[in-house]
Design a protein around this motif. Structure first.
Motif, short mmCIF file in Angstrom:
data_model
loop_
_atom_site.label_atom_id
_atom_site.label_comp_id
_atom_site.label_asym_id
_atom_site.label_seq_id
_atom_site.Cartn_x
_atom_site.Cartn_y
_atom_site.Cartn_z
N CYS A 205 0.84 -1.22 0.00
CA CYS A 205 0.00 0.00 0.00
C CYS A 205 0.87 1.26 0.00
CB CYS A 205 -0.91 0.00 1.22
SG CYS A 205 -2.01 -1.44 1.30
N CYS B 208 -0.84 4.49 0.86
CA CYS B 208 -2.20 4.65 0.32
C CYS B 208 -3.21 4.20 1.38
CB CYS B 208 -2.36 3.79 -0.94
SG CYS B 208 -4.04 3.78 -1.60
N THR B 209 -4.30 4.94 1.50
CA THR B 209 -5.40 4.53 2.39
C THR B 209 -6.73 4.63 1.63
OG1 THR B 209 -5.50 6.78 3.30
CG2 THR B 209 -4.22 5.16 4.55
N ALA B 210 -6.67 4.51 0.32
CA ALA B 210 -7.87 4.74 -0.50
C ALA B 210 -9.04 3.85 -0.08
CB ALA B 210 -7.55 4.52 -1.97
N CYS B 211 -8.77 2.58 0.18
CA CYS B 211 -9.90 1.68 0.49
C CYS B 211 -10.45 1.95 1.89
CB CYS B 211 -9.50 0.22 0.33
SG CYS B 211 -8.15 -0.32 1.36
N TYR C 214 -8.33 -7.80 2.19
CA TYR C 214 -8.59 -6.93 1.05
C TYR C 214 -7.31 -6.63 0.27
CZ TYR C 214 -10.16 -3.18 -1.90
OH TYR C 214 -10.44 -2.42 -3.01
N CYS D 94 -6.64 -4.56 -3.41
CA CYS D 94 -7.24 -3.93 -4.59
C CYS D 94 -6.65 -4.46 -5.89
CB CYS D 94 -7.10 -2.41 -4.51
SG CYS D 94 -5.39 -1.83 -4.57
N ARG E 51 -5.89 3.95 -7.92
CA ARG E 51 -4.78 3.07 -7.50
C ARG E 51 -4.74 1.82 -8.40
NH1 ARG E 51 -0.31 3.76 -4.06
NH2 ARG E 51 0.28 1.75 -3.22
S1 SF4 Z 1 -6.62 0.87 -2.16
FE1 SF4 Z 1 -5.14 -0.81 -2.43
S2 SF4 Z 1 -3.10 0.14 -2.18
FE2 SF4 Z 1 -4.65 1.57 -1.32
S3 SF4 Z 1 -4.77 1.05 0.90
FE3 SF4 Z 1 -6.36 -0.14 -0.14
S4 SF4 Z 1 -5.38 -2.14 -0.60
FE4 SF4 Z 1 -3.74 -0.67 -0.15
#
Ligand code: SF4
Length: 202
Positions: free
Chosen positions: A31, A34-37, A104, A106, A126
């Motif tokens: 990740c 990234c904290t998108a999810c 999870y 992505c 992402r």
């Molecule tokens: S969207 Fe993907 S890369 Fe971003 S925090 Fe969630 S699992 Fe990680």
């Protein structure tokens, strides 16, 4: 790289993701901040035996999971779509996070070419950047099989239990069922039987 992100070699990723889906192994996603999810208006399921999670999440943030048996909870999101446990430095309960978060990844959306730009645009941005390493014919065959499974699940959704899974679950199911698609397209009955034969998650 063209703005792309290294998703790692496809074969090992596929093997680990199959273990995540079938044996509850943990995903290992790069990740990298990234904290998108975690900020995409997603409810996070917390199962009854997740005592460690429950010890670290304030009880007033957990609600009964709609449609699930007694004891299952969901962690909702705030008015900005963010998980309430997401802090300025990332997940504030990372070492104690729910199984849902541990599973999870992505990259399943990239592997299965599932578009989530409408539902979760930050995750989609992402996903657009992931690039798998393809090493040999087996990798190529399996990537083709995952994508064929994904298209099949979308095109035959009306014939599948519950009208077919929503996008993220469809991507995960395409990965899980890809072996069925290695030799060509199976019948709807074969796919329905394979879905029914999966190990129950609960
Ligand atoms: S969207 Fe993907 S890369 Fe971003 S925090 Fe969630 S699992 Fe990680």
């Amino acid at each position: 790289m063209d703005g792309g992100l290294d998703a790692g070699p496809f074969g090992p990723w596929l093997a680990r993701t199959m273990a995540v889906l079938r044996e509850r192994a943990e995903a290992d996603v790069p990740c990298d901040g990234c904290t998108a999810c975690c900020a995409s208006s997603q409810f996070v399921l917390v199962e009854p035996d997740e005592h460690e999670v429950r010890a670290h999440v304030p009880a007033e943030l957990l609600f009964p999971a709609p449609g699930a048996p007694d004891g299952f909870s969901v962690l909702p999101y705030d008015e900005h779509g963010r998980c309430p446990m997401l802090g300025a430095e990332g997940c504030s309960i990372y070492d104690h996070r729910p199984r849902t978060c541990r599973a999870y990844d992505c990259r399943v959306l990239a592997a299965a070419e599932v578009d989530v730009h409408v539902d979760t645009p930050a995750v989609a941005r992402r996903v657009d950047r992931w690039r798998f390493g393809i090493d040999g014919d087996d990798d190529r065959r399996d990537l083709v099989a995952v994508r064929a499974a994904s298209r099949f699940l979308e095109h035959h959704a009306a014939e599948l239990p519950g009208g077919g899974p929503p996008p993220t679950q469809r991507a995960a199911l395409a990965v899980e069922l890809h072996e069925l698609f290695r030799g060509g397209e199976p019948t709807v009955d074969d796919v329905v039987a394979a879905i029914a034969a999966r190990r129950p998650r609960r």
